[in-house]
Write a protein that holds these residues in place. Structure first.
Motif, PDB file in Angstrom:
ATOM      1  N   PRO A   1       0.791  -1.239   0.000  1.00  0.00           N
ATOM      2  CA  PRO A   1       0.000   0.000   0.000  1.00  0.00           C
ATOM      3  C   PRO A   1       0.814   1.276   0.000  1.00  0.00           C
ATOM      4  O   PRO A   1       0.452   2.250  -0.667  1.00  0.00           O
ATOM      5  CB  PRO A   1      -0.842  -0.135   1.280  1.00  0.00           C
TER       6      PRO A   1
ATOM      7  N   VAL B   1       2.042   1.872  -3.480  1.00  0.00           N
ATOM      8  CA  VAL B   1       0.908   2.261  -4.326  1.00  0.00           C
ATOM      9  C   VAL B   1       0.554   3.724  -4.101  1.00  0.00           C
ATOM     10  O   VAL B   1       0.349   4.495  -5.046  1.00  0.00           O
ATOM     11  CB  VAL B   1      -0.315   1.363  -4.031  1.00  0.00           C
TER      12      VAL B   1
ATOM     13  N   TYR C   1      -8.372   7.461  -3.543  1.00  0.00           N
ATOM     14  CA  TYR C   1      -7.912   6.075  -3.588  1.00  0.00           C
ATOM     15  C   TYR C   1      -8.030   5.454  -2.193  1.00  0.00           C
ATOM     16  O   TYR C   1      -7.589   6.039  -1.199  1.00  0.00           O
ATOM     17  CB  TYR C   1      -6.450   6.010  -4.040  1.00  0.00           C
TER      18      TYR C   1
ATOM     19  N   ILE D   1      -6.740   2.127  -0.349  1.00  0.00           N
ATOM     20  CA  ILE D   1      -5.723   1.088  -0.562  1.00  0.00           C
ATOM     21  C   ILE D   1      -5.698   0.191   0.672  1.00  0.00           C
ATOM     22  O   ILE D   1      -5.361   0.637   1.769  1.00  0.00           O
ATOM     23  CB  ILE D   1      -4.331   1.716  -0.796  1.00  0.00           C
TER      24      ILE D   1
ATOM     25  N   SER E   1      -1.937  -5.293  -2.816  1.00  0.00           N
ATOM     26  CA  SER E   1      -2.949  -4.360  -2.320  1.00  0.00           C
ATOM     27  C   SER E   1      -4.242  -4.532  -3.095  1.00  0.00           C
ATOM     28  O   SER E   1      -4.240  -4.882  -4.276  1.00  0.00           O
ATOM     29  CB  SER E   1      -2.466  -2.909  -2.462  1.00  0.00           C
TER      30      SER E   1
ATOM     31  N   LEU F   1      -7.199  -2.202  -4.333  1.00  0.00           N
ATOM     32  CA  LEU F   1      -7.289  -0.769  -4.600  1.00  0.00           C
ATOM     33  C   LEU F   1      -8.669  -0.390  -5.113  1.00  0.00           C
ATOM     34  O   LEU F   1      -9.208  -1.037  -6.015  1.00  0.00           O
ATOM     35  CB  LEU F   1      -6.221  -0.381  -5.641  1.00  0.00           C
TER      36      LEU F   1
END
Length: 833
Positions: free
Chosen positions: A216, A219, A315, A317, A325, A327
């Motif tokens: 995460p 990301v 977002y 996550i 992850s 998402l």
């Protein structure tokens, strides 16, 4: 002695041999160096390692075979575990999505029943959905919170951030927005994810859920750096950063987006971004625009930009078991469509386009990064995937810069020659010239370009799919390109003799296409073009002997949902170095017929919309795929010396006009309206407008069964059809297996679906074995006799619930030319079991 004798006996008979740890260590060392050694290498090992002298070469061969087998089994087990983890996470995601859809269906069923019971109060309906803090008004969803004026203090900004977080979560996991599955996107373990677009909300919105093989934190880091993955993002400047008491971060951000075409201004945003960690460990990044009504900090307007609005987006996550992850992405924008010409407004009112260019782009980029980390192999032309990705981004950014031509980047407009079809810009800024100056020729001459000229234009195209047109332009370059212009462009960056290896090329007239790389999902690919038939230019010492173009292509899959198609290319020198100058040119084609958000690719009739707006029918906005419109933007860049500006400008203007004429000729040849298309270019049949279909259904029923089906309500057959008490459904004759294209309100209630999702239901799915035998196998009888009546039976709704009906009638629906258009089914006195 007994043990040695026994060991020798086992060796002689090719049976199991017990190796000592030292022997295993020696064998493992060789295996790491050479997993499959030859017989000579195995004999050499025995000579070099005395501890292996009592083992025969045959046994060592068997050991290596077993070792390779174990390695293969371990890899397969690891792969299966990864697939299992992915399927488990996807199953969890689908279950969550199913729960959300169940809530949405229940909400819509209640809303529809209210409309039917209180039609006179439709304009005043306001029911609160407390589960997701949303309000439904006149069938459209709007978020309830009304922002009170706040100051620019951290407490005021945190209050806005908290509201933004709540609204974003309600969109990502609740029903604050009515999400419908994006046409052509089927969720599954190998798909990019679950993609949906908004239906009936303010602005445009898109939502996606997917799995990515990154943690995460990584990301979040990538997603916050929008210029790295969002090709339309020109810049993102963090003006101020504030920390919150709960460990979160508030950022004041100014962002600019490129305009996709020369016919519209670019957009900018002044927004607040809030990053925080939720109680369950999920990481959240949410954002929204700041405006004057909130009395917060402001950003003055920028010239050449239209200030647009980001509604609560972001977002979510969540860490995934076993790594990676889960998402959730929500993009919700108001792009101020009033600021562009009427013909282009659908570009700024299209949730589908937003999903393709922004929401899905984020998922694809993350998956591409994950793949590069897990498989860091060198790909085509000795380039690692990250290097090729950087090249594609440079191509895209350079083309966007040319299309927009911002003055703060050094672009200035040249005077027109009296005809405003082509716009000429020139850029002589030092930044631009760093890309092209002082590049030596192999023969000792030096190219000294001191400016770059851009000739650009946009044109409207009728009745030709962007994917087909772009594929033709790619494969038949000789139909529109001028070799002398290619040679002139290549001369500006010519460096040395050809040193490119030639892989398996694909040849089209006048060019050799050398494959370079595919990105994730095959949505975009890069290639090197070697132009042929240029021998007469080699006589000129200033012209290169070999001309190469680095080319990026996307949107050429005609089976995909029609999206933006791009062909961007730039001359490269034969060394193909990572820092080679790139001056891109090319084409961008964007479909304009995107008003029918949420409709099927076959343009399912949205009769509900037709009923709401009275005289305007669904056919007015849907049309057929064969009648689509699109806008093409062309931009060509040429490096030149300043003293040649007048000549180069004249040449570029003439060249772009010739390209426009060639494209128009090609588009006319590809248009289905000009003549019957050959091969696989046949467009789907046109759909009739709503009132016409209602008239065909009623007329055909009267012809075959001798009685009236509908009682006109003020000559409005459509309204009578829509509110008919029995379930009516139309089934296409073109698709195999047959699919439903229309159902009235009772039919949608019976199938527990909507007009948007109806096109995913086939005839076979709703019937049990007896129903399949009766209807699906007796289609020829219906076509020959014109109708068929059956007794009661059982069928299934799209939610898997059993439905019983007392009687069913099927009849052939004829159009005005007395040709079969579809089959209509009517189920009488149906109810759920």
């Amino acid at each position: 002695m007994g043990g040695g004798s026994n060991s020798s006996h086992n060796i002689d008979n090719g049976k199991y041999v017990r190796y000592t740890p030292e022997q295993v260590e020696a064998l493992e060392r060789l295996y790491n160096d050479c997993p499959k050694p030859s017989s000579m290498r195995r004999q050499q090992l025995i000579r070099e390692c005395p501890i292996l002298s009592n083992i025969e070469p045959k046994q060592i061969k068997v050991w290596f075979q077993n070792r390779r087998c174990r390695e293969k089994q371990r890899k397969e087990a690891s792969r299966l575990q990864a697939v299992n983890r992915k399927l488990t996470a996807m199953n969890k995601l689908l279950m969550e999505e199913n729960d959300r859809l169940q809530k949405q269906v229940s909400h819509l069923v209640y809303e529809n029943s209210y409309f039917r019971q209180h039609p006179q109060n439709q304009g005043n309906l306001a029911t609160t959905d407390t589960s997701c803090e949303s309000v439904v008004t006149s069938g459209q969803h709007h978020l309830t919170p009304q922002h009170q004026p706040r100051d620019a203090s951290p407490a005021g900004l945190l209050s806005i951030a908290d509201e933004t977080l709540t609204e974003f979560i309600s969109k990502a996991t609740g029903t604050a927005v009515e999400w419908v599955q994006m046409p052509g996107m089927k969720p599954g373990p190998d798909s990019i994810g679950i993609v949906a677009i908004s239906h009936g909300c303010t602005g445009i919105a898109a939502r996606a859920c997917g799995l990515v093989g990154l943690d995460p934190t990584r990301v979040a880091e990538i997603l916050k750096d929008k210029p790295s993955w969002l090709r339309d993002c020109r810049s993102l400047d963090i003006v101020n950063v504030l920390s919150t008491a709960n460990g979160g971060t508030l950022e004041l951000i100014y962002m600019q987006l490129y305009a996709p075409t020369t016919l519209a201004p670019a957009r900018d945003f002044w927004m607040l971004r809030y990053t925080s960690v939720m109680e369950d460990g999920s990481l959240v990044i949410c954002e929204r625009s700041l405006n004057n009504t909130q009395n917060g900090p402001s950003m003055p307007p920028s010239p050449h930009f239209v200030r647009a609005e980001i509604l609560p987006s972001g977002y979510l996550i969540r860490p995934c078991e076993g790594g990676g992850s889960i998402l959730h992405i929500v993009d919700h924008l108001d792009l101020e469509p009033w600021s562009v010409p009427e013909v282009l407004r659908s570009l700024y009112e299209s949730s589908t386009l937003l999903a393709q260019r922004t929401t899905m782009a984020a998922l694809r980029y993350l998956r591409q990064i994950s793949q590069e980390i897990s498989q860091p192999n060198v790909s085509g032309w000795g380039r690692r995937p990250a290097a090729l990705r950087a090249l594609s981004q440079r191509l895209s950014k350079g083309f966007n810069e040319a299309v927009n031509g911002f003055s703060d980047e050094g672009w200035s407009m040249l005077e027109s020659d009296g005809i405003d079809d082509v716009t000429l810009l020139v850029n002589s800024s030092p930044t631009k010239m760093m890309m092209t100056s002082s590049l030596p020729f192999s023969n000792g001459f030096t190219s000294m370009p001191s400016a770059v000229l851009c000739a650009k234009a946009s044109m409207l195209l009728q009745n030709v799919p962007p994917s087909i047109l772009l594929r033709f332009l790619r494969e038949h370059r000789q139909e529109w390109a001028d070799n002398s212009i290619d040679a002139y462009s290549a001369a500006a960056i010519k460096a040395g003799p050809c040193s490119l290896p030639i892989p398996r090329p694909g040849s089209f007239g006048g060019q050799v296409i050398l494959p370079l790389a595919h990105t994730i999902e095959n949505e975009e690919f890069m290639e090197v073009i070697k132009l042929e038939s240029l021998g007469h230019y080699q006589e000129d010492m200033m012209m290169p002997a070999d001309i190469f173009l680095l080319q990026m292509c996307s949107g050429v899959d005609e089976n995909a949902v029609e999206s933006c198609a791009e062909l961007i290319f730039a001359p490269i020198d034969a060394s193909f170095s990572d820092d080679a100058p790139i001056i891109p040119s090319g084409f961008r084609i964007i479909p304009l017929d995107s008003k029918s958000e949420g409709l099927s690719p076959n343009r399912t009739l949205d009769l509900a919309s037709a009923l709401d707006i009275g005289s305007r029918t669904a056919g007015d906005s849907c049309g057929s795929r064969g009648n689509t419109k699109s806008v093409m933007t062309i931009a060509f860049q040429l490096a030149f010396e300043m003293h040649m500006q007048e000549n180069v400008a004249s040449m570029a203007r003439q060249y772009v006009r010739s390209v426009i004429a060639s494209v128009q000729r090609v588009a006319l040849a590809l248009s289905p309206s000009s003549h019957q298309l050959s091969g696989g270019l046949r467009p789907p049949p046109a759909s009739p407008e709503a009132h016409t279909l209602a008239r065909w259904i009623s007329h055909s029923y009267r012809c075959y069964l001798g009685v009236e089906l509908l009682k006109p309500n003020g000559n409005d057959l459509l309204k009578s059809l829509w509110h008919h008490p029995d379930a009516l459904m139309c089934c296409s004759l073109k698709a195999l297996p047959p699919v439903f294209t229309f159902a009235n309100q009772a039919g949608l209630d019976m199938l527990e679906t909507t007009l948007v999702a109806l096109q995913d239901i086939t005839l076979e799915k709703i019937f049990d074995n007896n129903g399949k035998k009766t209807f699906c196998s007796d289609f020829p009888q219906i076509m020959q006799q014109g109708f068929m009546c059956t007794d009661g039976g059982i069928c299934m709704s799209s939610m898997g619930r059993a439905v019983t009906y007392e009687k069913a009638v099927a009849w052939k629906v004829l159009n005005d030319d007395e040709d079969p258009h579809c089959i209509c089914f009517m189920f009488l006195n149906w109810s759920f079991i």
